[in-house]
Design an enzyme around this catalytic site. Structure first.
Site, mmCIF file in Angstrom:
data_model
loop_
_atom_site.group_PDB
_atom_site.id
_atom_site.type_symbol
_atom_site.label_atom_id
_atom_site.label_comp_id
_atom_site.label_asym_id
_atom_site.label_seq_id
_atom_site.Cartn_x
_atom_site.Cartn_y
_atom_site.Cartn_z
ATOM 1 C CB CYS A 26 -0.952 -0.029 1.195
ATOM 2 S SG CYS A 26 -0.123 -0.006 2.789
ATOM 3 C CG HIS A 535 -3.307 6.081 3.623
ATOM 4 N ND1 HIS A 535 -4.439 5.424 4.042
ATOM 5 C CD2 HIS A 535 -2.469 5.136 3.167
ATOM 6 C CE1 HIS A 535 -4.279 4.126 3.860
ATOM 7 N NE2 HIS A 535 -3.089 3.926 3.326
#
Length: 613
Positions: A26, A535
């Site tokens: 990620c 994020h």
């Protein structure tokens, strides 16, 4: 160390290619599904230059790399055959699955439970001081507000457990509501024996219960999936919920409910029995062990037991484990006063307040304790002494509340709990301040150097920069984010926003350096060289791009206010994910300071972060 060397070392230390079922990445970390977690050498991994931390969370073995994770992933993909969708990893154990379901079910409710618990504690203080009458209408209104979430807990858990298991949450809520519906609760007052299809019913008061609804929804989830395989798609909308309600509600009253109530009562009685036999030992074990349970995520398994005990009038477990929290606060308080490292002092201060005022100690654990392993011993010693004192004097929680300074009023006798908390804090503080804490070199710690540069070599001549908000929403401290890699400061300083609108705008003039195909994360570099990471949500990489729409590409030049990403807040939440969005300055160490806004709410384009060159 080059990316190739780091990739090789990581593969070797997670047990080699044969131990890797799959690996994806990620924004900040490599996520491995390992066939055998025990083969991974966690301590050796943490010592690698370029690794900021290691954690085993949510069934994944995660290696925190930082913003250069994509480069390391590319090198790993040259070494092994990576498959983000592979199923080669070992199945989670039953225990891991149970704790994952418990944590995922309680996490959305903890704010409501804690807030309502503190309201009940406040009312208890007001009536004890004769500042409010328990017969007054004002008291009744506030008591209703404080009691509702606990009384209707089976409904809320029916919803959250169903969301966690991927079935219709509102049918789950209806199952919980049925246990409290007047037609059913009225049967308990019937003079004659009650039956269902001739089978005797054993009725209980299911308000505030936990175990019966857990069992009921687990069975409901299995039945729902079975029915959807055999019932035609056009009939599923009404037929599946109807059959589930017809089957699960009676079964809960006949079997799951009585069994769950008995399990909860048995556990509570077991704790009480151990306390009567040796209150000191029981208190010491729970007080010392709470921190370690939290590290492994096993503390979630205690929450249902605590709630079950509170339903019976009081809970001694909360009083014992609370001392682990005060021990952690004592350690970080001593570190703050003792250290001369400005970065560590800032970290200690930022973790102390959430721990002291709200009982949220994950930032302390991952930011300080895991960095200085010696402090775990201090926490265990202080927690054991405090837990033993509390249990010896019969301290117990009267309402649900996170252990903290503010929740002392939720315990009885309150004076004894406060005394024990002060003793625990003092012991942990003194041990840390007098004996010192273990210094750890390199970049192994979770709070490590996020830019990969020596902190003493701050780039001269860097300009100040104002980073504006990319989102509309409520501002929250980074330390409160439910992800240790962000909350501990591992990725750099910054702030977080709980968005109320699903659009991400550019916070700087610059270029898009990285955007993940899943759309949940984007990194930009401003014209001044400031690296900004946005994020969206926590663990939202698992959505694999669902509910995200990307509006730009890597390498795109952007201006402040340009639309970058759109996302569906409601759908993300329905899927069981948090939308809390950290905004991080990933090259924090290039600057003298990074200061976040003190506003409560913010609009896109408003001042969010000051970067001081």
């Amino acid at each position: 160390m080059s990316y190739r060397e780091l990739g090789n070392d990581v593969v070797k230390l997670v047990g080699g290619e044969r131990n890797i079922g799959s690996v994806i990445h990620c924004a900040t970390r490599l996520r491995f599904n390992l066939k055998d977690d025990s083969k991974a050498q966690q301590e050796e991994l943490k010592k690698l230059s370029g690794v900021m931390g290691v954690m085993n969370k949510g069934g994944q073995f995660q290696v925190v790399i930082g913003t250069h994770v994509a480069e390391v992933y590319k090198e790993i993909s040259k070494i092994i055959s990576v498959d983000g969708n592979a199923g080669g990893g070992a199945k989670k154990s039953i225990t891991n699955q149970i704790f994952e379901i418990i944590s995922g079910s309680f996490a959305p409710l903890l704010g409501a439970l804690a807030g309502a618990g503190m309201l009940r504690a406040l009312l208890a203080v007001l009536t004890a001081l004769d500042w409010m009458s328990a017969e007054s209408s004002t008291y009744r209104v506030l008591a209703g507000a404080g009691n509702a979430v606990f009384y209707f807990l089976p409904i809320f858990l029916g919803i959250t457990i169903s969301l966690k298991l991927g079935v219709n949450a509102y049918v789950g809520g209806a199952i919980g509501a049925a246990l409290l519906e007047p037609n059913i609760t009225g049967l308990a007052a019937a003079e004659q024996g009650t039956t269902f299809l001739g089978i005797p019913l054993i009725l209980s008061d299911y308000s505030s219960t936990v175990f019966p609804i857990f069992i009921a929804i687990l069975i409901y989830a299995m039945l729902d999936k079975l029915l959807r395989k055999v019932i035609h798609k056009d009939l599923q909308m009404f037929l599946v919920p109807m059959i589930c309600l017809m089957v699960i509600v009676p079964l809960t009253l006949l079997v799951f409910g009585p069994f769950g109530v008995n399990v909860g009562n048995a556990i509570g009685s077991g704790i009480t029995f151990l306390s009567t036999k040796s209150g000191i030992i029981t208190g010491a074990v729970l007080g010392a062990g709470w921190t370690f349970l939290t590290v492994f995520g096993l503390h979630w398994g205690i929450v249902p037991i605590i709630l079950a005990n509170l339903g019976q009038g009081g809970d001694p477990i909360s009083a014992m484990v609370a001392m682990g929290v005060f021990a952690q606060i004592g350690v970080v308080g001593a570190v703050f006063l003792k250290t001369k490292d400005k970065q560590l002092k800032t970290l200690a201060a930022s973790t102390f307040l959430p721990g002291a005022l709200s009982g949220v100690t994950e930032p302390i654990i991952y930011g300080v304790l895991t960095r200085f392993k010696k402090t775990f011993i201090y926490v265990a010693i202080a927690g054991a002494i405090g837990g033993a004192i509390n249990n010896l004097f019969g301290v117990h929680a009267t309402v649900f509340a996170f252990p903290s300074v503010l929740s002392i009023v939720a315990f009885s006798p309150m004076a004894m709990h406060a005394t024990s908390a002060l003793i625990t804090f003092g012991i942990a503080f003194a041990l840390t301040f007098i004996l010192g804490y273990e210094e750890k070199t390199g970049t192994a710690s979770v709070q490590g150097n996020t830019s990969g540069k020596d902190q003493s070599s701050i780039t001269p001549g860097i300009k100040n920069l104002t980073v504006v908000s990319p989102l509309k929403g409520q501002i929250i401290p980074l330390s409160s984010v439910d992800d240790a890699a962000f909350s501990s400061g591992a990725m750099g300083k910054g702030i977080a926003i709980e968005p109320t609108e699903g659009r991400v705008y550019s916070p700087v003039n610059g270029v898009v350096s990285t955007i993940f195909r899943t759309g949940h994360c984007i990194a930009l570099v401003s014209e001044e060289g400031t690296e900004v990471l946005i994020h969206v949500g926590i663990e939202t990489v698992k959505l694999k791009g669902q509910f995200f729409t990307i509006k730009v590409q890597e390498g795109t030049d952007v201006k402040q206010g340009d639309l970058l990403i759109e996302f569906d807040i409601e759908q993300i939440k329905k899927a069981g994910f948090q939308t809390t969005t950290p905004i991080i300055i990933t090259n924090t160490n290039d600057y003298r300071d990074v200061i976040g806004s003190d506003k409560a709410t913010i609009e896109p384009g408003q001042h969010l972060i000051s970067v001081i060159g």
